[in-house]
Design a protein around this motif. Sequence first.
Motif, mmCIF file in Angstrom:
data_model
loop_
_atom_site.group_PDB
_atom_site.id
_atom_site.type_symbol
_atom_site.label_atom_id
_atom_site.label_comp_id
_atom_site.label_asym_id
_atom_site.label_seq_id
_atom_site.Cartn_x
_atom_site.Cartn_y
_atom_site.Cartn_z
ATOM 1 N N GLU A 6 28.205 40.978 7.836
ATOM 2 C CA GLU A 6 27.764 42.350 8.092
ATOM 3 C C GLU A 6 26.899 42.858 6.942
ATOM 4 O OE1 GLU A 6 32.277 42.970 9.635
ATOM 5 O OE2 GLU A 6 31.486 42.348 7.693
ATOM 6 N N LEU A 20 24.098 49.452 11.054
ATOM 7 C CA LEU A 20 24.840 48.262 10.643
ATOM 8 C C LEU A 20 24.330 47.046 11.410
ATOM 9 C CD1 LEU A 20 28.506 49.625 10.635
ATOM 10 C CD2 LEU A 20 26.771 49.759 8.828
ATOM 11 N N SER A 21 24.346 45.906 10.740
ATOM 12 C CA SER A 21 23.980 44.645 11.365
ATOM 13 C C SER A 21 25.083 43.621 11.125
ATOM 14 C CB SER A 21 22.676 44.097 10.775
ATOM 15 O OG SER A 21 21.609 44.971 10.979
ATOM 16 N N CYS A 22 25.233 42.702 12.073
ATOM 17 C CA CYS A 22 26.194 41.619 11.926
ATOM 18 C C CYS A 22 25.594 40.364 12.545
ATOM 19 C CB CYS A 22 27.504 41.973 12.606
ATOM 20 S SG CYS A 22 28.681 40.598 12.697
ATOM 21 N N TRP A 36 32.187 46.398 17.294
ATOM 22 C CA TRP A 36 32.394 47.001 15.980
ATOM 23 C C TRP A 36 33.724 47.746 16.014
ATOM 24 C CZ3 TRP A 36 29.590 46.047 11.742
ATOM 25 C CH2 TRP A 36 28.317 45.508 11.905
ATOM 26 N N CYS A 95 32.858 43.752 12.087
ATOM 27 C CA CYS A 95 32.223 43.105 13.229
ATOM 28 C C CYS A 95 33.212 42.116 13.848
ATOM 29 C CB CYS A 95 30.975 42.374 12.740
ATOM 30 S SG CYS A 95 30.119 41.405 13.981
ATOM 31 N N GLY A 111 34.208 39.723 10.808
ATOM 32 C CA GLY A 111 33.455 39.792 9.570
ATOM 33 C C GLY A 111 34.334 40.306 8.445
ATOM 34 N N THR A 114 32.266 46.154 6.154
ATOM 35 C CA THR A 114 31.293 46.869 5.324
ATOM 36 C C THR A 114 31.705 48.339 5.284
ATOM 37 O OG1 THR A 114 28.937 47.315 4.967
ATOM 38 C CG2 THR A 114 29.682 47.269 7.255
#
Length: 120
Positions: A6, A20-22, A36, A95, A111, A114
């Motif tokens: 993440e 946010l990215s994963c 998420w 994630c 994940g 974060t």
Amino acid sequence: QVQLVESGGGLVQPGGSLNLSCAASGSRLDINAMSWYRQAPGRQRELAAQITSTGDTNYADSVKGRFTISRDNAKNTVYLQMNSLKAEDTAVYYCYAFVRSRTAWWRNYWGQGTPVTVSS
């Protein structure tokens, strides 16, 4: 070995936005649902948003209309665009993905989390 990594968390003022990215990595991945989750201090982990492999989405009532989940299947990546953030959105965001890989049958992956802090 499947990993979810993440990025995008941080400190933001109330009313602000974060994305946010994963990204999932591994060999020959088939990814079903991606989600998420979030866990605020002293509270249980809860689902914030979910997206299926075909793009169907589901949101917690507390984030509907403010958060948008999306995914790029070619990049094995899921995103969470968070707008109009509130102090109560403060949490560690995790994630999740349901994945089949070259070395493992379908299983759950998480994940590392974060942190998102909404504060003035």
